[in-house]
Design a protein around this motif. Structure first.
Motif, short mmCIF file in Angstrom:
data_model
loop_
_atom_site.label_atom_id
_atom_site.label_comp_id
_atom_site.label_asym_id
_atom_site.label_seq_id
_atom_site.Cartn_x
_atom_site.Cartn_y
_atom_site.Cartn_z
N TRP A 255 5.85 -16.72 18.31
CA TRP A 255 6.46 -17.01 17.02
C TRP A 255 7.96 -16.77 17.14
O TRP A 255 8.41 -15.85 17.83
N CYS A 256 8.77 -17.58 16.44
CA CYS A 256 10.20 -17.29 16.35
C CYS A 256 10.78 -17.86 15.08
O CYS A 256 10.20 -18.75 14.46
N LYS B 61 5.58 -16.31 5.75
CA LYS B 61 5.30 -17.52 6.52
C LYS B 61 4.71 -17.15 7.89
O LYS B 61 3.79 -17.80 8.36
N GLU B 62 5.23 -16.11 8.50
CA GLU B 62 4.69 -15.64 9.78
C GLU B 62 3.23 -15.24 9.63
O GLU B 62 2.38 -15.64 10.42
N THR B 63 2.93 -14.47 8.60
CA THR B 63 1.56 -14.03 8.36
C THR B 63 0.65 -15.22 8.08
O THR B 63 -0.49 -15.27 8.55
N GLU B 64 1.16 -16.20 7.37
CA GLU B 64 0.37 -17.40 7.06
C GLU B 64 0.05 -18.21 8.32
O GLU B 64 -1.07 -18.67 8.51
N GLU C 50 8.07 -26.93 15.28
CA GLU C 50 8.56 -26.54 13.96
C GLU C 50 7.40 -26.49 12.97
O GLU C 50 6.56 -27.38 12.92
N GLN C 51 7.38 -25.41 12.17
CA GLN C 51 6.34 -25.22 11.16
C GLN C 51 6.91 -25.15 9.76
O GLN C 51 6.20 -24.88 8.81
N VAL D 21 6.55 -12.16 19.45
CA VAL D 21 7.65 -12.58 18.59
C VAL D 21 8.91 -12.61 19.44
O VAL D 21 9.31 -11.59 20.01
N LEU D 22 9.51 -13.77 19.54
CA LEU D 22 10.79 -13.91 20.24
C LEU D 22 11.85 -14.12 19.16
O LEU D 22 11.83 -15.11 18.45
#
Length: 94
Positions: free
Chosen positions: A50-51, A3-6, A68-69, A15-16
Motif C-alpha cells: 500500500w502507498c 481508505k487504507e482499511t477499506e 491507483e485506487q 506500507v511504502l
C-alpha cells in the motif's frame, strides 16, 4: 486511514510511504530502487503493498506494479492544489 482499511483487507501488508530522495540525488533511479526493495521484501513474504503516492512518486510506484485506487486533492491556498493517490500492489499480481 479509512481508505487504507477499506482497500487492504489482508491481515498483514507492507506500507511504502514517505520515501524521499535528497534533491542532489534525484532522477538517478534511487527512488525506484527504494520502491523495488520494498516490493521485493513484500513478494518474499507474499504480502500486498500500500502507498500514498505524491505527484513525484506516482510514476515510480506505477512502474513497480502499483495500481491507483483513488485520490485526494487538497487546496493549499497560495501553494495551489496538491493531489495524492491511493495505490495498491497485490502480491498475487507479481
Amino acid at each position: 486511514m479509512a481508505k487504507e482499511t477499506e482497500l487492504m483487507t489482508e491481515d498483514k501488508y507492507v506500507v511504502l510511504q514517505a520515501m524521499v530522495v535528497h534533491p542532489d540525488y534525484q532522477r538517478q533511479g534511487i527512488g525506484a530502487e527504494l520502491i523495488q526493495w520494498g516490493v521485493d521484501r513484500a513478494d518474499k513474504e507474499k504480502l500486498s503493498c500500500w502507498c500514498h503516492a505524491s505527484p513525484a512518486g506516482y510514476q515510480p510506484y506505477f512502474k513497480a506494479g502499483f495500481l491507483e485506487q483513488g485520490s485526494n486533492e487538497y487546496d493549499l491556498g497560495i501553494f495551489g492544489k496538491y493531489t495524492f493517490w491511493y495505490m495498491v500492489r497485490r502480491h498475487d499480481s507479481a
